[in-house]
Each structure stands twice: as structure tokens, then as C-alpha cells.
Design a protein around this motif. Sequence first.
Motif, short mmCIF file in Angstrom:
data_model
loop_
_atom_site.label_atom_id
_atom_site.label_comp_id
_atom_site.label_asym_id
_atom_site.label_seq_id
_atom_site.Cartn_x
_atom_site.Cartn_y
_atom_site.Cartn_z
N ASN A 7 150.70 77.79 -25.28
CA ASN A 7 150.87 77.57 -23.84
C ASN A 7 150.45 76.17 -23.40
O ASN A 7 149.76 75.99 -22.39
N GLY A 8 150.86 75.17 -24.17
CA GLY A 8 150.53 73.79 -23.84
C GLY A 8 149.19 73.32 -24.36
O GLY A 8 148.85 72.14 -24.23
N PHE A 9 148.42 74.22 -24.93
CA PHE A 9 147.12 73.87 -25.49
C PHE A 9 147.25 73.58 -26.99
O PHE A 9 148.12 74.13 -27.67
N ARG A 10 146.38 72.76 -27.46
CA ARG A 10 146.26 72.50 -28.89
C ARG A 10 144.78 72.54 -29.22
O ARG A 10 143.99 71.78 -28.64
N TYR A 11 144.39 73.45 -30.09
CA TYR A 11 142.98 73.54 -30.43
C TYR A 11 142.81 73.82 -31.92
O TYR A 11 143.72 74.27 -32.61
N TYR A 12 141.60 73.54 -32.38
CA TYR A 12 141.27 73.60 -33.80
C TYR A 12 140.42 74.84 -34.06
O TYR A 12 139.50 75.14 -33.30
N GLN A 13 140.74 75.55 -35.13
CA GLN A 13 139.93 76.69 -35.56
C GLN A 13 139.59 76.55 -37.04
O GLN A 13 140.40 76.07 -37.83
N PHE A 14 138.39 76.99 -37.38
CA PHE A 14 137.95 76.94 -38.78
C PHE A 14 138.53 78.12 -39.55
O PHE A 14 138.47 79.27 -39.09
N GLU A 15 139.06 77.83 -40.70
CA GLU A 15 139.76 78.86 -41.48
C GLU A 15 138.83 79.88 -42.11
O GLU A 15 139.21 81.02 -42.36
N SER A 16 137.57 79.48 -42.34
CA SER A 16 136.65 80.36 -43.06
C SER A 16 135.90 81.34 -42.16
O SER A 16 135.24 82.25 -42.65
N PHE A 17 135.97 81.15 -40.83
CA PHE A 17 135.19 82.01 -39.95
C PHE A 17 135.75 83.43 -39.92
O PHE A 17 136.97 83.63 -39.91
N PHE A 26 138.67 72.56 -28.58
CA PHE A 26 139.85 72.17 -27.83
C PHE A 26 140.11 70.68 -27.95
O PHE A 26 139.19 69.86 -27.84
N THR A 27 141.37 70.32 -28.15
CA THR A 27 141.75 68.91 -28.06
C THR A 27 141.81 68.53 -26.58
O THR A 27 141.52 69.34 -25.70
N ARG A 28 142.22 67.32 -26.32
CA ARG A 28 142.31 66.85 -24.94
C ARG A 28 143.63 67.25 -24.29
O ARG A 28 143.90 66.89 -23.13
N GLN A 29 144.45 68.02 -24.96
CA GLN A 29 145.77 68.39 -24.46
C GLN A 29 145.76 69.72 -23.72
O GLN A 29 145.12 70.67 -24.16
N GLY A 30 146.47 69.77 -22.57
CA GLY A 30 146.66 71.03 -21.88
C GLY A 30 146.01 71.13 -20.51
O GLY A 30 146.06 72.19 -19.88
N GLY A 31 145.39 70.05 -20.03
CA GLY A 31 144.69 70.10 -18.76
C GLY A 31 145.41 69.37 -17.64
O GLY A 31 146.58 69.03 -17.74
N ILE A 32 144.66 69.12 -16.56
CA ILE A 32 145.26 68.51 -15.36
C ILE A 32 144.61 67.19 -14.97
O ILE A 32 145.00 66.59 -13.97
N SER A 33 143.63 66.71 -15.71
CA SER A 33 142.92 65.50 -15.33
C SER A 33 143.79 64.26 -15.53
O SER A 33 144.56 64.18 -16.50
#
Length: 260
Positions: A7-17, A26-33
Motif C-alpha cells: 500500500n505504498g509502504f516499503r519496510y524491512y523485516q528480519f528473516e530469522s525472527f 520503515f523506510t522513508r517511503q509512504g508518508g505525507i511529509s
Amino acid sequence: MPFIQKNGFRYYQFESFPDIVIHAIFTRQGGISPVPWDSLNVGGTVGDDLANVRENRFRAFRALGRDTDSIFDVWQVHGTAASFASEPRQPYGHEDKADLIFTDRPEVSLFMRFADCTPLLFVDPSRGVIGIAHAGWMGTVGGVATAAVNAMREKYGSKPENIQAAIGPSIGPDHYEIGEDVIQQVHDAFGKDAEALLPEVGERRHFDMWAANRIQLERAGVDHIESANICTVCHPKDWFSHRGEKGKTGRFGALIALNG
């Protein structure tokens, strides 16, 4: 790379969790600032309109299926003090001054803000405990990773061998030039390991915070460590970087919660 697009967001997740945790950096993508905080800035002290910050946080939490009312965050001060959350922070309540936060409650979402400092995430599946820490150079040489493991042992009875840790995106050793005062503190903190953490780049010394925090975790008995090895300066489309953008930038968020 374990990035999620949603939904317009790009975020990182750890594979081992494990599946008992919900988490994202969260990356800087997907907001309104607007520029220079474009766009998913979650930092309220960098000059951005607070209405933008609140909306960005709301959108980030919603992307993970979490309510912003579940937030527990702290006033980050580059130290090693820990705060333990038994319930969400009250709206407009005073934030504790701390750089480590932990909980064993599924109704709480731990949240921190970064822009070059290192996010450290923790989970102990055997005890149902999660944590997050903020490790800049001061926190790293001060032993914030060690303090995190000790806090989990003392508060929740965690055993280091059961703790899974993750080292998130931050300024990498290729860009983190430091001065003599920091060099000396790295030597004081890491002894025989210090030289390996201070690579020479040209005629200057740099600091490898990824390796430094890994060393502290290993010394504390943590065997399960995953590192993103992503430099925030090298990837400005994804990450805010205080140094890379000369202080005129936002803060990206890291969230972890128990999946209950």
C-alpha cells in the motif's frame, strides 16, 4: 533483500525472527511529509509539522495492523537506560528518557526513531519478550547491546542463548568517519577488538557500529544474530541519514510487537 512493499509502504523485516513477533523497520517511503522530511518522517523534533508526523505514524502502524494507541516510545538520549512497558504510553504522557525498551505484553507496540544510529531488535520466544534499542556511537561504546541482554535476563529471566537479536540499517563503516575522541573511546570499550572496528578509509578512521554491536552481543552470550548490513547514507531513497543529508532530514521508525 527482505523488503516488503504494501500500500505504498516499503519496510524491512528480519528473516530469522519468529512468527510470535510483528516488526518492521520503515523506510522513508509512504508518508505525507514534504521535503526535506519526505515522506514517512516519524520524528517530531526535526522541524516537520506535527500533524504530518502524527499521520505518518498512524499510517505506519496501520500497515502492520497495529493501533497507534498501542505505542510505547521513549525520549532517546544516547544512553544505556532501559524502560519496561506493562501498558501503552498514555496519550500525551511524558516519555521516559531511555534507549532500550522491552515488553512481554501483546497490547504494546514498541517504537523508536532513527536516522543513522543503529536499531537493535530483540526477541526471546521462550519467555515471550521483545525489545528494541537505539545504538549510536555513544550508546555503542557505552554498551547498550550488553545492557539490553542484561535487562532481559534480570527483568524476565531470559537466557542469552534463547535471545534472538537483529541489527538494523544505519550508517555503515564506509561513511562513518570519526575523530580522535571517539577512536579512544572505542579502544577503551573494545580493547583488543578495537582496531578491527576502526577501518582506515583514505587517511581517516571510520567506525563499524554493525560489527561493534555484534561483538557485544556475542560477548553477552547471544548466538542468534541477524544483521541487515544496509548503510543509510548509501541508500537515500529508502533511509533518512542525518550525516548524509547534513542534518536536514527526518527520522524513520522501527516497530516491534508481540503477535497476540
